[in-house]
Design a protein around this motif. Structure first.
Motif, short mmCIF file in Angstrom:
data_model
loop_
_atom_site.label_atom_id
_atom_site.label_comp_id
_atom_site.label_asym_id
_atom_site.label_seq_id
_atom_site.Cartn_x
_atom_site.Cartn_y
_atom_site.Cartn_z
N ILE A 204 3.00 0.39 -3.69
CA ILE A 204 2.39 -0.74 -4.38
C ILE A 204 1.06 -1.06 -3.70
O ILE A 204 1.00 -1.27 -2.49
CB ILE A 204 3.33 -1.97 -4.36
CG1 ILE A 204 4.61 -1.66 -5.10
CG2 ILE A 204 2.63 -3.18 -4.96
CD1 ILE A 204 5.65 -2.75 -5.03
N TYR A 205 0.01 -1.10 -4.49
CA TYR A 205 -1.32 -1.43 -3.97
C TYR A 205 -1.69 -2.83 -4.40
O TYR A 205 -1.47 -3.24 -5.52
CB TYR A 205 -2.35 -0.44 -4.50
CG TYR A 205 -2.06 0.98 -4.10
CD1 TYR A 205 -2.28 1.42 -2.81
CD2 TYR A 205 -1.56 1.89 -5.01
CE1 TYR A 205 -2.01 2.71 -2.43
CE2 TYR A 205 -1.28 3.19 -4.66
CZ TYR A 205 -1.51 3.60 -3.36
OH TYR A 205 -1.24 4.88 -3.01
N SER A 206 -2.31 -3.57 -3.51
CA SER A 206 -2.67 -4.94 -3.83
C SER A 206 -4.18 -5.14 -3.84
O SER A 206 -4.67 -6.21 -3.55
CB SER A 206 -2.03 -5.90 -2.82
OG SER A 206 -2.50 -5.61 -1.52
N LYS A 207 -4.91 -4.09 -4.16
CA LYS A 207 -6.36 -4.20 -4.23
C LYS A 207 -6.77 -4.52 -5.66
O LYS A 207 -6.06 -4.22 -6.61
CB LYS A 207 -6.99 -2.87 -3.82
CG LYS A 207 -6.73 -2.49 -2.39
CD LYS A 207 -7.37 -1.16 -2.08
CE LYS A 207 -7.06 -0.73 -0.66
NZ LYS A 207 -7.62 0.59 -0.36
N PRO A 208 -7.94 -5.12 -5.84
CA PRO A 208 -8.42 -5.35 -7.20
C PRO A 208 -8.78 -4.02 -7.86
O PRO A 208 -9.06 -3.04 -7.18
CB PRO A 208 -9.66 -6.23 -7.00
CG PRO A 208 -10.04 -6.08 -5.59
CD PRO A 208 -8.82 -5.69 -4.83
#
Length: 76
Positions: A28-32
């Motif tokens: 899971i990536y939490s970057k814009p």
């Protein structure tokens, strides 16, 4: 005897569950987002998705009278 088996299996199950959660969290990536999607593209994609879902159902519902009037195959 069942309590003995339950105690033996539980530590393995807990450690395996932790491994699965860690693997899931690592993907899971939490970057814009790199590329922003405009409102026109969003509207187009949503309309294509809606047509893809509703067109087959509409086709079937539209042709129900034809399906009912078909002659039944003779018994073999």
């Amino acid at each position: 005897m069942l309590s003995f088996l339950r105690g033996a299996v539980q530590p393995v199950t807990v450690s395996r569950a932790r491994d699965i959660v860690q693997k899931r969290n690592s993907s899971i990536y939490s970057k814009p987002p790199k590329n922003k999607i405009g409102p026109g593209q969003s509207l187009f994609i949503m309309s294509v998705f809606a047509v893809a879902l509703l067109a087959p159902a509409g086709w079937i519902l539209h042709h129900i009278p034809e399906y009912r009037q078909r002659a039944k195959p003779p018994p073999s």
